[in-house]
Design an enzyme around this catalytic site. Sequence first.
Site, short mmCIF file in Angstrom:
data_model
loop_
_atom_site.label_atom_id
_atom_site.label_comp_id
_atom_site.label_asym_id
_atom_site.label_seq_id
_atom_site.Cartn_x
_atom_site.Cartn_y
_atom_site.Cartn_z
N HIS A 21 0.84 -1.21 0.00
CA HIS A 21 0.00 0.00 0.00
C HIS A 21 0.87 1.26 0.00
O HIS A 21 0.58 2.22 -0.71
CB HIS A 21 -0.90 0.04 1.25
CG HIS A 21 -1.95 -1.02 1.30
ND1 HIS A 21 -2.10 -1.88 2.36
CD2 HIS A 21 -2.92 -1.35 0.41
CE1 HIS A 21 -3.11 -2.69 2.13
NE2 HIS A 21 -3.63 -2.40 0.95
N LYS A 45 -13.62 -7.95 2.00
CA LYS A 45 -13.98 -8.40 0.66
C LYS A 45 -14.98 -9.55 0.66
O LYS A 45 -15.82 -9.66 -0.18
CB LYS A 45 -12.73 -8.85 -0.09
CG LYS A 45 -12.15 -7.73 -0.92
CD LYS A 45 -10.96 -8.19 -1.71
CE LYS A 45 -10.18 -6.95 -2.15
NZ LYS A 45 -8.79 -7.13 -2.31
N ARG A 97 -1.54 -5.57 -9.12
CA ARG A 97 -0.44 -6.52 -8.95
C ARG A 97 -0.44 -7.56 -10.07
O ARG A 97 0.57 -7.91 -10.61
CB ARG A 97 -0.55 -7.24 -7.60
CG ARG A 97 -0.28 -6.36 -6.41
CD ARG A 97 -0.78 -6.98 -5.15
NE ARG A 97 -2.21 -7.18 -5.22
CZ ARG A 97 -2.99 -7.49 -4.19
NH1 ARG A 97 -2.48 -7.66 -3.01
NH2 ARG A 97 -4.30 -7.64 -4.35
N SER A 135 -2.97 -7.69 2.33
CA SER A 135 -3.31 -7.66 3.76
C SER A 135 -3.72 -9.04 4.24
O SER A 135 -3.41 -9.44 5.37
CB SER A 135 -4.45 -6.67 4.01
OG SER A 135 -4.04 -5.36 3.70
O1 PNS Z 1 -8.92 -2.81 -0.05
P1 PNS Z 1 -10.12 -3.17 -0.87
O2 PNS Z 1 -10.99 -4.13 -0.12
O3 PNS Z 1 -9.78 -3.62 -2.25
O4 PNS Z 1 -10.97 -1.79 -1.03
C1 PNS Z 1 -12.20 -1.81 -1.69
C2 PNS Z 1 -12.90 -0.45 -1.52
C3 PNS Z 1 -13.05 -0.10 -0.07
C4 PNS Z 1 -12.07 0.61 -2.21
C5 PNS Z 1 -14.29 -0.58 -2.21
O5 PNS Z 1 -14.96 -1.67 -1.68
C6 PNS Z 1 -15.13 0.67 -2.04
O6 PNS Z 1 -14.93 1.64 -2.73
N1 PNS Z 1 -16.10 0.62 -1.09
C7 PNS Z 1 -17.00 1.71 -0.83
C8 PNS Z 1 -18.42 1.37 -1.33
C9 PNS Z 1 -18.58 1.71 -2.79
O7 PNS Z 1 -18.39 2.83 -3.22
N2 PNS Z 1 -18.93 0.68 -3.61
C10 PNS Z 1 -19.17 0.85 -5.03
C11 PNS Z 1 -17.91 0.79 -5.84
S1 PNS Z 1 -17.13 -0.79 -5.76
#
Ligand code: PNS
Length: 165
Positions: A21, A45, A97, A135
């Site tokens: 990150h 996730k 990645r 992570s």
């Molecule tokens: O570290 P991650 O789990 O890949 O992050 C994912 C994240 C938090 C960036 C994504 O889930 C997110 O944007 N969540 C907020 C809710 C949202 O906007 N969802 C619609 C777009 S996916």
Amino acid sequence: MSDQITHVLVPGTFDPITYGHLDVVRRARRICPHVTVAVAESLGKNGVGTTFSLEERVALAREALKDIDGVDVLPFTGLLVDFAAQVGAQAVVKGLRAMTDFEYELQQADLNYRLDADLESIFVMSSPEYGYLSSSVVRQIASFGGDVSDFVPPCVDAALRARFS
Ligand code: PNS
């Protein structure tokens, strides 16, 4: 409004923040003067809870990033596009990645585009030395008592040891 991108988000769950990150944040900072690391409340996730609370994830990210100027760390709940509008960010930067990341990230970028076509999605390639790092692998190794000091900043290493001791 100028078309110039001056403020980007690097969003994620950061459970916990890793050197991978940090690499993405540094790359984002090279292309933009103001980077906000946006820590999602997130259920993770797979819909399971996070190892660290939102407050803990924000505190660890702040400590890990404290020496990089132009970078701040904020928590968010709800939609990323709404948070971007709230803080005035014009783009989202994420690291890629491998091809497996690409499908997931493309889906998220498409969704965000549907929700707000003005919010740009920018992707940077992760440094090869962090290609394997996530992570979830860090949590798994730490939970079995393995050494993760090569993968995470010292503050995160200490927090993982405390959590899994
Ligand atoms: O570290 P991650 O789990 O890949 O992050 C994912 C994240 C938090 C960036 C994504 O889930 C997110 O944007 N969540 C907020 C809710 C949202 O906007 N969802 C619609 C777009 S996916």
